[in-house]
Structure formats: C-alpha cells, structure tokens
Design a protein around this motif. Structure first.
Motif, mmCIF file in Angstrom:
data_model
loop_
_atom_site.group_PDB
_atom_site.id
_atom_site.type_symbol
_atom_site.label_atom_id
_atom_site.label_comp_id
_atom_site.label_asym_id
_atom_site.label_seq_id
_atom_site.Cartn_x
_atom_site.Cartn_y
_atom_site.Cartn_z
ATOM 1 N N GLY A 15 44.957 -10.933 67.578
ATOM 2 C CA GLY A 15 44.781 -10.847 66.137
ATOM 3 C C GLY A 15 45.963 -11.359 65.336
ATOM 4 N N ASP A 16 47.079 -11.582 65.991
ATOM 5 C CA ASP A 16 48.268 -12.083 65.302
ATOM 6 C C ASP A 16 48.138 -13.569 64.981
ATOM 7 O OD1 ASP A 16 50.894 -10.089 66.931
ATOM 8 O OD2 ASP A 16 49.431 -9.625 65.346
ATOM 9 N N SER A 17 49.105 -14.059 64.221
ATOM 10 C CA SER A 17 49.180 -15.475 63.870
ATOM 11 C C SER A 17 50.464 -16.069 64.416
ATOM 12 C CB SER A 17 49.148 -15.650 62.354
ATOM 13 O OG SER A 17 47.926 -15.198 61.816
ATOM 14 N N LEU A 18 50.428 -17.372 64.615
ATOM 15 C CA LEU A 18 51.584 -18.102 65.119
ATOM 16 C C LEU A 18 51.452 -19.548 64.667
ATOM 17 C CD1 LEU A 18 54.034 -17.443 67.021
ATOM 18 C CD2 LEU A 18 52.685 -18.433 68.879
ATOM 19 N N ARG A 19 52.571 -20.155 64.344
ATOM 20 C CA ARG A 19 52.559 -21.578 64.007
ATOM 21 C C ARG A 19 53.457 -22.325 64.971
ATOM 22 N NH1 ARG A 19 54.618 -24.468 58.428
ATOM 23 N NH2 ARG A 19 56.651 -24.120 59.437
ATOM 24 N N VAL A 20 52.892 -23.309 65.633
ATOM 25 C CA VAL A 20 53.671 -24.185 66.489
ATOM 26 C C VAL A 20 53.877 -25.511 65.779
ATOM 27 C CG1 VAL A 20 53.079 -23.081 68.679
ATOM 28 C CG2 VAL A 20 51.579 -24.849 67.756
ATOM 29 N N SER A 21 54.999 -26.137 66.078
ATOM 30 C CA SER A 21 55.370 -27.379 65.421
ATOM 31 C C SER A 21 55.605 -28.475 66.442
ATOM 32 C CB SER A 21 56.648 -27.183 64.589
ATOM 33 O OG SER A 21 56.478 -26.179 63.617
ATOM 34 N N VAL A 64 38.127 -23.026 68.322
ATOM 35 C CA VAL A 64 39.221 -22.675 67.408
ATOM 36 C C VAL A 64 38.862 -22.921 65.944
ATOM 37 C CG1 VAL A 64 40.889 -23.244 69.213
ATOM 38 C CG2 VAL A 64 40.433 -24.910 67.396
ATOM 39 N N LYS A 65 37.696 -23.477 65.683
ATOM 40 C CA LYS A 65 37.293 -23.735 64.298
ATOM 41 C C LYS A 65 37.268 -22.439 63.509
ATOM 42 C CE LYS A 65 34.565 -27.954 64.977
ATOM 43 N NZ LYS A 65 33.199 -28.544 64.965
ATOM 44 N N GLY A 66 37.855 -22.480 62.317
ATOM 45 C CA GLY A 66 37.925 -21.301 61.478
ATOM 46 C C GLY A 66 39.137 -20.426 61.765
ATOM 47 N N ALA A 75 56.829 -36.770 55.742
ATOM 48 C CA ALA A 75 58.207 -36.869 55.252
ATOM 49 C C ALA A 75 59.178 -36.174 56.202
ATOM 50 C CB ALA A 75 58.308 -36.260 53.859
ATOM 51 N N LYS A 76 58.654 -35.180 56.931
ATOM 52 C CA LYS A 76 59.473 -34.442 57.898
ATOM 53 C C LYS A 76 59.159 -34.842 59.340
ATOM 54 C CE LYS A 76 60.023 -30.333 54.991
ATOM 55 N NZ LYS A 76 59.824 -28.860 54.890
ATOM 56 N N ASN A 77 58.263 -35.821 59.500
ATOM 57 C CA ASN A 77 57.878 -36.254 60.851
ATOM 58 C C ASN A 77 57.440 -35.076 61.716
ATOM 59 O OD1 ASN A 77 58.434 -38.885 60.222
ATOM 60 N ND2 ASN A 77 59.891 -39.235 61.864
ATOM 61 N N THR A 78 56.637 -34.204 61.146
ATOM 62 C CA THR A 78 56.249 -32.986 61.849
ATOM 63 C C THR A 78 54.761 -32.707 61.677
ATOM 64 O OG1 THR A 78 58.452 -32.040 61.504
ATOM 65 C CG2 THR A 78 56.703 -30.521 62.128
ATOM 66 N N VAL A 79 54.159 -32.278 62.769
ATOM 67 C CA VAL A 79 52.765 -31.819 62.767
ATOM 68 C C VAL A 79 52.766 -30.343 63.126
ATOM 69 C CG1 VAL A 79 50.524 -32.010 63.906
ATOM 70 C CG2 VAL A 79 51.812 -34.074 63.319
ATOM 71 N N TYR A 80 51.926 -29.600 62.441
ATOM 72 C CA TYR A 80 51.860 -28.155 62.641
ATOM 73 C C TYR A 80 50.480 -27.747 63.160
ATOM 74 C CZ TYR A 80 55.774 -28.510 59.395
ATOM 75 O OH TYR A 80 56.951 -28.857 58.780
ATOM 76 N N LEU A 81 50.473 -26.665 63.903
ATOM 77 C CA LEU A 81 49.212 -26.033 64.293
ATOM 78 C C LEU A 81 49.344 -24.558 63.930
ATOM 79 C CD1 LEU A 81 46.429 -26.472 65.643
ATOM 80 C CD2 LEU A 81 47.481 -25.652 67.771
ATOM 81 N N GLN A 82 48.679 -24.191 62.860
ATOM 82 C CA GLN A 82 48.658 -22.790 62.435
ATOM 83 C C GLN A 82 47.530 -22.085 63.178
ATOM 84 O OE1 GLN A 82 50.668 -20.997 60.213
ATOM 85 N NE2 GLN A 82 49.493 -19.235 60.966
ATOM 86 N N MET A 83 47.864 -21.040 63.900
ATOM 87 C CA MET A 83 46.892 -20.334 64.724
ATOM 88 C C MET A 83 46.765 -18.905 64.217
ATOM 89 S SD MET A 83 48.009 -21.795 68.479
ATOM 90 C CE MET A 83 49.687 -21.182 68.357
ATOM 91 N N ASN A 84 45.589 -18.568 63.739
ATOM 92 C CA ASN A 84 45.320 -17.225 63.223
ATOM 93 C C ASN A 84 44.317 -16.512 64.126
ATOM 94 O OD1 ASN A 84 46.955 -17.800 60.975
ATOM 95 N ND2 ASN A 84 45.210 -18.612 59.830
#
Length: 127
Positions: A15-21, A64-66, A75-84
């Motif tokens: 149930g937690d969230s995490l963001r990987v970069s 993982v949809k939703g 601008a930061k050359n970064t891609v994120y994956l927000q996982m909720n």
C-alpha cells in the motif's frame, strides 16, 4: 551514447508509495524513448512502462495501470516511475532502458528493442 543510473529503490510495505528515478548522461536524451522493466527472482524480465522522448506518450502494462505513473524531465535528463499502492507482486529489480529512433507500443514493450540499460534498483514490498 547514453548511460543510465537508477536510484530510489527500497523496502516498503503493501500500500505504500515509492518513486524510482533513472538519470541519464548525454546531450540528446530527449531523442530517446525510455522504458522501465522489472525482473523478479526466477522470472523473466517484464515490461512495466515506457515514455516517448517528449513525455507526451506513455504506455503501461495492465497490472500497473492506475497505480504507476511514468514521467520525464528532459531538462534534468531524468525519467521517473511513481509507484503507488504497491503490492508484494511488485517486488523485483527495476531497470530503466533507452532507445532512439521511431517506435510503436509493441517496440517499447520489448526488452530486446532497447540499446541502453541501467544496472537496476531493488524494490521490495512486504506484506
């Protein structure tokens, strides 16, 4: 040439969230589509999400949809994956990958169509 470095993995509860970069080197990062894949122990590498070069086009695996959101900041050359709302079945090593050139959703969902890979970051979801 693009080099990719993932970060942000860790141990969380259901149930937690995490963001990987995924941080990239290179001056032409916006010309690369980027995908996130994951691999759990004993399983094949699985497509999770992908984003086009401008960030306006995204694709997700149904599971993982939703819950997950992929985004990028060129601008930061970064891609994120927000996982909720993480689940134990999301436990895996998460890899980012990049490819240049034209693509379709089928191409972005295939690990073999990416030319650059990061080293991976571990995400563990406890029940």
């Amino acid at each position: 040439q693009v080099q990719l470095v993932e970060s942000g993995g860790g141990l969380v509860q259901t149930g937690d969230s995490l963001r990987v970069s995924c941080a990239a080197s290179g001056r032409t990062f916006s010309s690369y589509a980027v995908g996130w894949f994951r691999q759990a122990p004993g399983k094949e590498r699985e497509f999770v999400a992908a984003v086009g070069g401008s960030g306006s086009i995204t694709y997700y695996v149904d599971s993982v949809k939703g819950r997950f959101t992929i985004s990028r900041d060129n601008a930061k050359n970064t891609v994120y994956l927000q996982m909720n709302n993480l689940k134990p079945e999301d436990t895996a090593v998460y890899y980012c990958a990049a490819r240049s050139g034209s693509y379709t959703s089928k191409i972005l969902g295939s690990a073999t169509d990416y030319t650059h890979w990061g080293q991976g970051t571990q995400v563990t979801v406890s029940s």
